[in-house]
Design a protein around this motif. Structure first.
Motif, mmCIF file in Angstrom:
data_model
loop_
_atom_site.group_PDB
_atom_site.id
_atom_site.type_symbol
_atom_site.label_atom_id
_atom_site.label_comp_id
_atom_site.label_asym_id
_atom_site.label_seq_id
_atom_site.Cartn_x
_atom_site.Cartn_y
_atom_site.Cartn_z
ATOM 1 N N ARG A 70 -0.723 12.683 0.185
ATOM 2 C CA ARG A 70 -1.027 12.049 1.479
ATOM 3 C C ARG A 70 -1.917 12.921 2.354
ATOM 4 N N ARG A 71 -2.503 12.312 3.346
ATOM 5 C CA ARG A 71 -3.402 12.935 4.321
ATOM 6 C C ARG A 71 -4.614 13.567 3.647
ATOM 7 N N ARG A 72 -5.056 12.938 2.560
ATOM 8 C CA ARG A 72 -6.301 13.372 1.910
ATOM 9 C C ARG A 72 -7.298 12.225 1.849
ATOM 10 N N GLY A 73 -7.004 11.169 2.582
ATOM 11 C CA GLY A 73 -7.959 10.065 2.639
ATOM 12 C C GLY A 73 -7.837 9.044 1.518
ATOM 13 N N LEU A 114 0.872 -1.181 0.000
ATOM 14 C CA LEU A 114 0.000 0.000 0.000
ATOM 15 C C LEU A 114 0.902 1.221 0.000
ATOM 16 N N VAL A 150 0.923 5.688 -1.094
ATOM 17 C CA VAL A 150 0.345 6.898 -1.687
ATOM 18 C C VAL A 150 1.500 7.873 -1.916
ATOM 19 N N ASN A 200 8.284 2.233 10.727
ATOM 20 C CA ASN A 200 7.393 3.052 9.898
ATOM 21 C C ASN A 200 6.253 3.622 10.747
ATOM 22 N N ALA A 236 -5.506 6.576 0.997
ATOM 23 C CA ALA A 236 -5.241 5.217 1.491
ATOM 24 C C ALA A 236 -6.446 4.689 2.268
ATOM 25 N N ARG A 237 -7.105 5.557 3.026
ATOM 26 C CA ARG A 237 -8.302 5.121 3.773
ATOM 27 C C ARG A 237 -9.334 4.556 2.802
#
Ligand SMILES: CC(C)(COP(=O)(O)OP(=O)(O)OC[C@H]1O[C@@H](n2cnc3c(N)ncnc32)[C@H](O)[C@@H]1OP(=O)(O)O)[C@@H](O)C(=O)NCCC(=O)NCCS
Length: 156
Positions: A75-78, A68, A70, A107, A80-81
């Motif tokens: 990043r931090r924009r959802g 996984l 990104v 990590n 991977a969620r």
């Protein structure tokens, strides 16, 4: 003439074509100039870029999240969620309720990410990565712990 024309098909370029289009531009358009249209610039104009990806292997009892990632700028924009939610939903549909994964022990970002999604740490596996780096193994039961009810990460 008509026959020759019919041998060609027009279709939109894909990001995967960017390198060969850059080569054509350098050979056929920018001949003798310093190339201004490199693959990255052409990819930007094509307009769709891959910003993240995930690979999950589905077995009978457990689905294993192998990879996984990104891109840093996204990043931090959802992203991977959403990727993980989609993979979890697919596992649920297939009747596979346990998701397992390993991540490099150092990590911290990924560790926080999985904790935020309700994954819990099962074990530390020394030497998991090429015999020289430990892994943290994490898991989540997607049937028993629906996403909306994911437990908050344990206090440090
Ligand atoms: C881990 C990774 C995939 C997260 O991707 P992302 O798209 O940025 O994650 P999201 O935006 O969906 O994050 C969801 C939540 O997870 C948590 N989170 C994500 N990254 C975090 C970080 N670096 N530090 C702390 N918490 C983090 C946050 O709670 C976040 O919600 P918020 O942004 O509203 O606070 C990404 O950082 C990455 O590609 N890292 C390098 C590769 C990697 O480590 N892969 C996983 C190892 S298997």
């Amino acid at each position: 003439m008509l026959n020759i024309v019919h041998q060609y098909r027009l279709e939109p370029a894909r990001v995967a074509d960017a390198a060969s289009l850059a080569g054509m531009s350098q050979d056929l358009v920018e001949t003798g100039l310093r190339p201004a249209w490199d693959a990255a610039r052409i990819a930007w104009h094509i307009g769709t870029a891959i910003v993240g990806f995930a690979i999950m292997r589905y077995a009978d009892d457990t689905a294993h999240l192998n990879l996984l990632a990104v891109a840093p700028a996204h990043r931090r924009r959802g992203v991977a969620r959403r990727l993980v939610a989609w993979l979890e939903d697919t596992a649920l549909t297939a009747g596979t309720f346990t998701i397992a994964l390993e991540l490099r022990a150092g990590n911290e970002g990924a560790r926080a990410f999985y904790a935020a999604l309700g994954y819990r740490e099962l074990a530390r596996v020394p030497g998991y990565y090429q015999g020289r780096e430990s892994a943290i193994r994490m898991t989540r039961d997607v049937a028993r712990q629906p996403r909306g009810d994911a437990a908050p990460p344990p206090a440090p």
